[in-house]
Design a protein around this motif. Structure first.
Motif, PDB file in Angstrom:
ATOM      1  N   ILE A  11     -11.347  -5.867   3.145  1.00 52.93           N
ATOM      2  CA  ILE A  11     -10.118  -5.081   3.082  1.00 52.93           C
ATOM      3  C   ILE A  11      -9.904  -4.548   4.491  1.00 52.93           C
ATOM      4  O   ILE A  11     -10.648  -3.692   4.959  1.00 52.93           O
ATOM      5  N   ASN A  12      -8.915  -5.110   5.173  1.00 53.02           N
ATOM      6  CA  ASN A  12      -8.752  -4.862   6.608  1.00 53.02           C
ATOM      7  C   ASN A  12      -7.976  -3.601   6.964  1.00 53.02           C
ATOM      8  O   ASN A  12      -8.332  -2.923   7.924  1.00 53.02           O
ATOM      9  N   GLU A  13      -6.917  -3.326   6.222  1.00 51.76           N
ATOM     10  CA  GLU A  13      -6.020  -2.253   6.645  1.00 51.76           C
ATOM     11  C   GLU A  13      -5.236  -1.711   5.460  1.00 51.76           C
ATOM     12  O   GLU A  13      -4.802  -2.478   4.607  1.00 51.76           O
ATOM     13  N   TYR A  14      -5.055  -0.410   5.423  1.00 50.77           N
ATOM     14  CA  TYR A  14      -4.142   0.208   4.455  1.00 50.77           C
ATOM     15  C   TYR A  14      -2.752   0.162   5.075  1.00 50.77           C
ATOM     16  O   TYR A  14      -2.540   0.622   6.198  1.00 50.77           O
ATOM     17  N   LEU A  15      -1.783  -0.409   4.357  1.00 53.19           N
ATOM     18  CA  LEU A  15      -0.440  -0.610   4.904  1.00 53.19           C
ATOM     19  C   LEU A  15       0.568   0.438   4.451  1.00 53.19           C
ATOM     20  O   LEU A  15       1.595   0.616   5.096  1.00 53.19           O
ATOM     21  N   GLY A  16       0.300   1.098   3.337  1.00 53.06           N
ATOM     22  CA  GLY A  16       1.230   2.105   2.845  1.00 53.06           C
ATOM     23  C   GLY A  16       1.405   2.016   1.346  1.00 53.06           C
ATOM     24  O   GLY A  16       0.743   1.238   0.668  1.00 53.06           O
ATOM     25  N   SER A  17       2.350   2.821   0.841  1.00 49.44           N
ATOM     26  CA  SER A  17       2.578   2.866  -0.601  1.00 49.44           C
ATOM     27  C   SER A  17       4.061   3.020  -0.881  1.00 49.44           C
ATOM     28  O   SER A  17       4.848   3.339   0.009  1.00 49.44           O
ATOM     29  N   PHE A  18       4.407   2.797  -2.132  1.00 49.25           N
ATOM     30  CA  PHE A  18       5.747   3.096  -2.617  1.00 49.25           C
ATOM     31  C   PHE A  18       5.642   3.463  -4.079  1.00 49.25           C
ATOM     32  O   PHE A  18       4.707   3.079  -4.768  1.00 49.25           O
ATOM     33  N   ASP A  19       6.619   4.240  -4.537  1.00 50.82           N
ATOM     34  CA  ASP A  19       6.663   4.698  -5.921  1.00 50.82           C
ATOM     35  C   ASP A  19       7.773   3.977  -6.672  1.00 50.82           C
ATOM     36  O   ASP A  19       8.790   3.612  -6.083  1.00 50.82           O
ATOM     37  N   TYR A  20       7.563   3.798  -7.966  1.00 52.94           N
ATOM     38  CA  TYR A  20       8.583   3.229  -8.843  1.00 52.94           C
ATOM     39  C   TYR A  20       8.278   3.641 -10.274  1.00 52.94           C
ATOM     40  O   TYR A  20       7.206   4.164 -10.566  1.00 52.94           O
ATOM     41  N   THR A  21       9.232   3.407 -11.153  1.00 54.57           N
ATOM     42  CA  THR A  21       9.035   3.662 -12.574  1.00 54.57           C
ATOM     43  C   THR A  21       8.660   2.343 -13.233  1.00 54.57           C
ATOM     44  O   THR A  21       9.401   1.359 -13.107  1.00 54.57           O
ATOM     45  N   LYS A  26       6.405   4.972 -16.742  1.00 49.36           N
ATOM     46  CA  LYS A  26       5.463   5.838 -16.018  1.00 49.36           C
ATOM     47  C   LYS A  26       5.789   5.882 -14.528  1.00 49.36           C
ATOM     48  O   LYS A  26       6.159   4.868 -13.933  1.00 49.36           O
ATOM     49  N   LYS A  27       5.609   7.080 -13.947  1.00 44.02           N
ATOM     50  CA  LYS A  27       5.714   7.204 -12.497  1.00 44.02           C
ATOM     51  C   LYS A  27       4.503   6.481 -11.906  1.00 44.02           C
ATOM     52  O   LYS A  27       3.354   6.833 -12.188  1.00 44.02           O
ATOM     53  N   THR A  28       4.785   5.471 -11.102  1.00 46.38           N
ATOM     54  CA  THR A  28       3.744   4.571 -10.602  1.00 46.38           C
ATOM     55  C   THR A  28       3.761   4.555  -9.080  1.00 46.38           C
ATOM     56  O   THR A  28       4.825   4.591  -8.467  1.00 46.38           O
ATOM     57  N   ARG A  29       2.586   4.485  -8.487  1.00 52.46           N
ATOM     58  CA  ARG A  29       2.472   4.341  -7.035  1.00 52.46           C
ATOM     59  C   ARG A  29       1.633   3.108  -6.738  1.00 52.46           C
ATOM     60  O   ARG A  29       0.528   2.956  -7.258  1.00 52.46           O
ATOM     61  N   GLN A  30       2.188   2.223  -5.897  1.00 51.01           N
ATOM     62  CA  GLN A  30       1.451   1.034  -5.455  1.00 51.01           C
ATOM     63  C   GLN A  30       0.929   1.266  -4.046  1.00 51.01           C
ATOM     64  O   GLN A  30       1.695   1.546  -3.131  1.00 51.01           O
ATOM     65  N   PHE A  31      -0.387   1.135  -3.894  1.00 51.87           N
ATOM     66  CA  PHE A  31      -1.055   1.189  -2.605  1.00 51.87           C
ATOM     67  C   PHE A  31      -1.280  -0.248  -2.149  1.00 51.87           C
ATOM     68  O   PHE A  31      -1.851  -1.041  -2.901  1.00 51.87           O
TER      69      PHE A  31
END
Length: 151
Positions: free
Chosen positions: A81-91, A96-101
């Motif tokens: 796992i090289n790098e964390y790129l960010g996240s975004f939220d969606y329903t 459900k309130k969801t966050r993708q990392f």
């Protein structure tokens, strides 16, 4: 390499933000292309192309979920796992309130891709328009900026 202490912080922040469901996604690249999976037409957000991604199970660490989801959806094995790129939220489809990392990963080998949950896949060139949602497009822009320039 991802600093794994960051993963705990991501989960803590999501909980404080009222996020009900966590999802992990992976940018799997080969040369100047990224792996995209097409959702089944009759599924939530059917027909769109997305990164390999999926839900984090209760009590599961983000890095473990990332390795599991990439393997389940593509048959590929995450080597790093090289790098964390960010996240975004969606329903989510269930409301459900969801966050993708999303993380940039290295896999042992990029072939064969074996689909279990998607209709098709493609290796989309990073130097053109990639057929993804705006949220994923933003993450791919971050990935492009972090990549070393081509020789």
């Amino acid at each position: 390499m991802v600093d794994f202490t960051v993963l705990d912080d991501l989960c803590t922040t999501a909980k404080a933000d009222g996020v009900q469901q966590l999802v992990v996604g992976a940018v799997v690249a080969e040369d100047d292309a990224v792996l995209l999976l097409q959702r089944p037409a009759d599924d939530f957000m059917g027909g769109i192309f997305e990164l390999p991604s999926g839900k984090v199970e209760h009590g599961e660490a983000l890095d473990d979920a990332l390795r599991r989801e990439v393997a389940e959806e593509t048959g590929l094995t995450v080597a790093d796992i090289n790098e964390y790129l960010g996240s975004f939220d969606y329903t989510s489809g269930s409301g459900k309130k969801t966050r993708q990392f999303t993380f940039a990963v290295a896999v042992g080998t990029t072939e064969p891709v074996r689909l279990t949950e998607h209709d098709s896949y493609q290796w989309a060139p990073l130097n053109g328009d990639v057929p993804v949602t705006d949220a994923v497009s933003t993450l791919l822009d971050t990935y492009r900026q972090l990549r070393p320039p081509a020789l």
